[in-house]
Design a protein around this motif. Structure first.
Motif, PDB file in Angstrom:
ATOM      1  N   ARG A  78      32.696 -20.746 -10.483  1.00 27.44           N
ATOM      2  CA  ARG A  78      34.324 -20.314 -10.035  1.00 27.44           C
ATOM      3  C   ARG A  78      33.811 -18.957  -9.547  1.00 27.44           C
ATOM      4  N   ALA A  79      33.321 -18.072 -10.800  1.00 24.81           N
ATOM      5  CA  ALA A  79      33.507 -16.518 -11.062  1.00 24.81           C
ATOM      6  C   ALA A  79      33.405 -16.234  -9.721  1.00 24.81           C
TER       7      ALA A  79
ATOM      8  N   LEU B   5      34.941 -15.487  -6.762  1.00 21.43           N
ATOM      9  CA  LEU B   5      36.586 -14.714  -7.081  1.00 21.43           C
ATOM     10  C   LEU B   5      35.566 -13.263  -6.453  1.00 21.43           C
ATOM     11  N   ARG B   6      34.913 -12.748  -6.902  1.00 23.48           N
ATOM     12  CA  ARG B   6      33.768 -11.361  -6.462  1.00 23.48           C
ATOM     13  C   ARG B   6      34.347 -10.835  -5.316  1.00 23.48           C
ATOM     14  N   ARG B   7      34.644  -9.371  -5.051  1.00 23.82           N
ATOM     15  CA  ARG B   7      35.200  -8.771  -4.534  1.00 23.82           C
ATOM     16  C   ARG B   7      33.649  -8.926  -2.606  1.00 23.82           C
TER      17      ARG B   7
END
Lengths: 199, 199
Positions: free
Chosen positions: B182-183, B186-188
């Motif tokens: 999930r994370a 979301l990483r830029r």
């Protein structure tokens, strides 16, 4: 015990940052706010040490001189900043420290703590953000225009952050942030000691 | 639709990799296995296209020559490898592709896809791993010694992975991996298009 990690969360006004963080802290006891310090007067209901550390101007300046303030800014004649002790107390308890600060403070924290994890919260779109600000019903039209302009400036800094979370549905955004905080602790770069046990 | 991402999961034998991944896939429909290809004969109960893509040696070699095989290895006289199509089909559906491969294959995938996210699963300790291998009751003592030695070699590669997950409690390890997946989304660095909408 793995030491706590430092998370910096920034967002333009109206993106729901405070709501996300308050919900998040209900769901985990492994993280806490690093409470900011300020020289402005407490507002009704604000508790010293909870909402802010309320300091006199002299006290704030003494702490700056003694390098006890990690980052600070002056706004409308008052200082706002982060005390080193607020962060360290949490980290030493093994908790993650969450810093809720604006973009320039965030950049300063990243310089001081390259291992800090920076999270930027975005609105679903500019239109939604403007609507949210208008729906509050507490802001004049001038203020809304000003805040929208400020939001555009802040989002320019988002490219320097580690994670981007869109606050469309509150529950999703909270889960996103929880996932980021959980995953960050698992990054190889934060686990040299763990790996050393296997060599 | 955000395109799927590529996750590589490796672990020494006995670390519970298959169990973790099977549990994980019950909890999300946004990811799937990129099924490996092999030239070995199917075992009882194994289904072509589910457990492996079973190929003849000629077919496998043709696909290598045509660069349709991302990485492969030869083991006990049989080829094992990852077909480019298995990965791309998942990514194009917007799903995350999970590659369950050994350490050298993982390093090759990272070279081909620098954006791939590499996850290494560790046992709680060497002692626990040996105990788990012994408790299976299916392995000779020689085989246990060999597998333990192999595990030590594999863990040396863990430093090149992005995340480390200790499989102490299965449920925790599954939640860890879900958080990582999930994370990562979301990483830029994976969200240039999102940011572009705000500029």
């Amino acid at each position: 015990m793995q030491k706590g990690s430092l998370f910096v969360v920034s967002a333009p006004a109206g993106c729901g940052k405070d709501t996300i963080l308050n919900e998040l802290l209900k769901k985990t006891d492994k993280a806490g706010y690093a409470v900011s310090a300020t020289t402005r007067a407490p507002r009704e209901g604000e508790v010293n040490g909870v909402h802010y550390h309320f300091l006199t101007r002299e006290e704030f300046e003494r702490r700056i001189a003694e390098k006890e303030v990690l980052e600070y800014t002056e706004y409308c004649g008052n200082y706002y900043g982060t005390l080193r002790k607020s962060v360290n107390d949490l980290l030493n308890e093994g908790k993650d420290a969450i810093l809720k600060i604006e973009v320039e403070g965030a950049m300063n924290i990243k310089k001081l703590f390259p291992e800090a994890c920076l999270v930027f919260i975005l609105p679903p779109s500019w239109e939604v953000l403007e609507k949210r600000l208008r729906d509050r019903g507490t802001e004049t039209e001038d203020k809304i225009v000003e805040r929208t302009k400020q939001a555009h400036n802040e989002v320019k800094f988002a490219k320097n952050y580690d994670y981007l979370i869109v606050n469309d549905e509150l529950e999703n955004a909270v889960s996103d942030l929880l996932a980021v905080m959980r995953a960050e602790k698992l990054r190889r770069a934060r686990n040299d000691e763990l790996l050393a046990q296997f060599n």
